[in-house]
Write a protein that holds these residues in place. Sequence first.
Motif, short mmCIF file in Angstrom:
data_model
loop_
_atom_site.label_atom_id
_atom_site.label_comp_id
_atom_site.label_asym_id
_atom_site.label_seq_id
_atom_site.Cartn_x
_atom_site.Cartn_y
_atom_site.Cartn_z
N PHE A 25 0.65 -1.11 -0.09
CA PHE A 25 -0.08 -0.07 0.10
C PHE A 25 0.84 1.09 0.07
CE2 PHE A 25 -3.26 3.05 1.79
CZ PHE A 25 -4.19 2.83 0.80
N CYS A 26 1.90 1.37 0.84
CA CYS A 26 3.05 2.38 0.65
C CYS A 26 3.72 2.73 -0.62
CB CYS A 26 4.01 2.14 1.86
SG CYS A 26 3.53 2.46 3.55
N ALA A 27 3.77 1.31 -1.42
CA ALA A 27 4.33 1.61 -2.62
C ALA A 27 3.36 2.22 -3.66
CB ALA A 27 5.02 0.22 -3.01
N ALA A 28 2.26 1.56 -3.61
CA ALA A 28 0.99 2.42 -4.27
C ALA A 28 1.05 3.83 -4.11
CB ALA A 28 -0.24 1.71 -4.10
N LEU A 29 0.94 4.21 -2.70
CA LEU A 29 0.79 5.67 -2.67
C LEU A 29 2.28 6.39 -2.93
CD1 LEU A 29 -1.09 5.65 0.49
CD2 LEU A 29 -1.89 6.27 -1.70
N LEU A 30 3.31 5.67 -3.00
CA LEU A 30 4.77 6.41 -3.42
C LEU A 30 4.41 6.40 -4.80
CD1 LEU A 30 7.41 7.53 -2.55
CD2 LEU A 30 8.17 5.27 -3.00
N SER A 31 4.08 5.52 -5.61
CA SER A 31 3.96 5.45 -7.16
C SER A 31 2.80 6.59 -7.48
CB SER A 31 3.34 4.33 -7.62
OG SER A 31 3.20 4.35 -9.05
N ILE A 32 1.95 6.97 -6.64
CA ILE A 32 0.94 8.16 -7.17
C ILE A 32 1.84 9.36 -6.81
CG2 ILE A 32 -1.16 9.18 -6.30
CD1 ILE A 32 -2.45 6.51 -5.76
N LEU A 33 2.44 9.34 -5.76
CA LEU A 33 3.50 10.47 -5.56
C LEU A 33 4.38 11.05 -6.43
CD1 LEU A 33 4.13 12.87 -3.51
CD2 LEU A 33 5.58 11.07 -2.24
N ILE A 34 4.89 9.67 -6.93
CA ILE A 34 6.10 10.08 -8.06
C ILE A 34 5.48 10.40 -9.31
CG2 ILE A 34 7.72 8.93 -9.41
CD1 ILE A 34 8.41 7.11 -7.13
N GLY A 35 4.37 9.92 -9.84
CA GLY A 35 3.62 10.33 -10.74
C GLY A 35 2.93 11.79 -10.83
N SER A 36 2.59 12.22 -9.64
CA SER A 36 2.35 13.65 -9.73
C SER A 36 3.45 14.54 -9.44
CB SER A 36 1.36 13.95 -8.31
OG SER A 36 0.38 12.80 -8.06
N PHE A 58 2.89 5.80 -13.72
CA PHE A 58 2.96 5.49 -12.24
C PHE A 58 1.78 5.79 -11.61
CE2 PHE A 58 7.73 6.58 -12.89
CZ PHE A 58 8.06 5.86 -11.87
N MET A 59 0.98 6.81 -12.05
CA MET A 59 -0.17 7.01 -11.30
C MET A 59 -1.34 5.78 -11.55
SD MET A 59 -0.93 11.15 -11.11
CE MET A 59 -0.49 11.53 -13.08
N ALA A 60 -1.42 5.10 -12.87
CA ALA A 60 -2.30 4.18 -12.90
C ALA A 60 -1.76 2.98 -12.08
CB ALA A 60 -2.10 3.84 -14.46
N TRP A 61 -0.46 2.81 -12.04
CA TRP A 61 -0.01 1.50 -11.22
C TRP A 61 -0.56 1.72 -9.83
CZ3 TRP A 61 2.06 -3.13 -12.05
CH2 TRP A 61 2.50 -3.89 -11.08
N GLY A 62 -0.18 3.04 -9.20
CA GLY A 62 -0.72 3.43 -8.05
C GLY A 62 -2.19 3.19 -7.62
N VAL A 63 -2.88 3.45 -8.59
CA VAL A 63 -4.48 3.52 -8.43
C VAL A 63 -4.79 2.10 -8.64
CG1 VAL A 63 -6.68 4.11 -9.40
CG2 VAL A 63 -5.01 5.75 -8.96
N TYR A 64 -4.49 1.19 -9.54
CA TYR A 64 -4.96 -0.10 -9.80
C TYR A 64 -4.38 -1.10 -8.63
CZ TYR A 64 -6.86 1.40 -14.28
OH TYR A 64 -7.47 2.03 -15.09
N THR A 65 -3.41 -0.75 -7.84
CA THR A 65 -2.90 -1.49 -6.88
C THR A 65 -3.42 -1.24 -5.33
OG1 THR A 65 -0.55 -0.26 -6.70
CG2 THR A 65 -0.91 -2.23 -8.10
N SER A 66 -3.69 0.30 -5.42
CA SER A 66 -4.13 0.60 -4.31
C SER A 66 -5.44 0.26 -3.54
CB SER A 66 -3.99 2.11 -3.88
OG SER A 66 -4.91 2.65 -4.74
N VAL A 67 -6.38 0.22 -4.47
CA VAL A 67 -7.67 -0.24 -4.11
C VAL A 67 -7.63 -1.62 -3.89
CG1 VAL A 67 -10.21 -0.37 -5.00
CG2 VAL A 67 -8.72 1.49 -5.36
#
Length: 182
Positions: A25-36, A58-67
């Motif tokens: 979950f931390c990796a998913a949110l970090l992915s969203i942060l990096i994409g932003s 990056f953002m798609a990976w974060g969203v599709y793994t975080s949920v």
Amino acid sequence: MLVVGCCAAAITPFILRPVGLQAMFCAALLSILIGSAIMSAMRVHQSYWEQLFISVLFMAWGVYTSVPVATRMIVNSVSKKHGGKAATLVCMASYYSMGIGLGIAGTVERNAIRGKWTVHNRLRACRAVFWTSVGLATFGFVICLALAWVSWLSTRFANRSRRALRRDTDNYERRSGVAGHH
């Protein structure tokens, strides 16, 4: 995004076991942060493929793994008969938070334009929206790290308590001579 979503859906179950839910979950949110952050650092006259495409990956990976990871975390913490309701609650909260984020972005954009639709104001508004997304992603990542740390501490202390209880029980059985009389 379809390819990233399919890859995330296919790979996430295999990554969860060795990595753990909180770390994923931390990796998913970090992915969203990096994409932003990549998106907010984009230059004005830049090719789509230079930063925007990478940011979207990056953002798609974060969203599709975080949920799915958040759903798995909540389902693991409730009884089996309430798992479906808990999963529905996670999905609802995820989509509401996305809607709230879009509402915040719209408000930031509207206030950054200041009533004049010039090219300069539009660019300033886009930058403000992107930096707002960095702030929201950072906030989520920090909360996730804090919750992962609390979870790690509670697991560590629970394991330590179990070992101490087992050690004390073994010592008592050895001293009293009741070993083997369970």
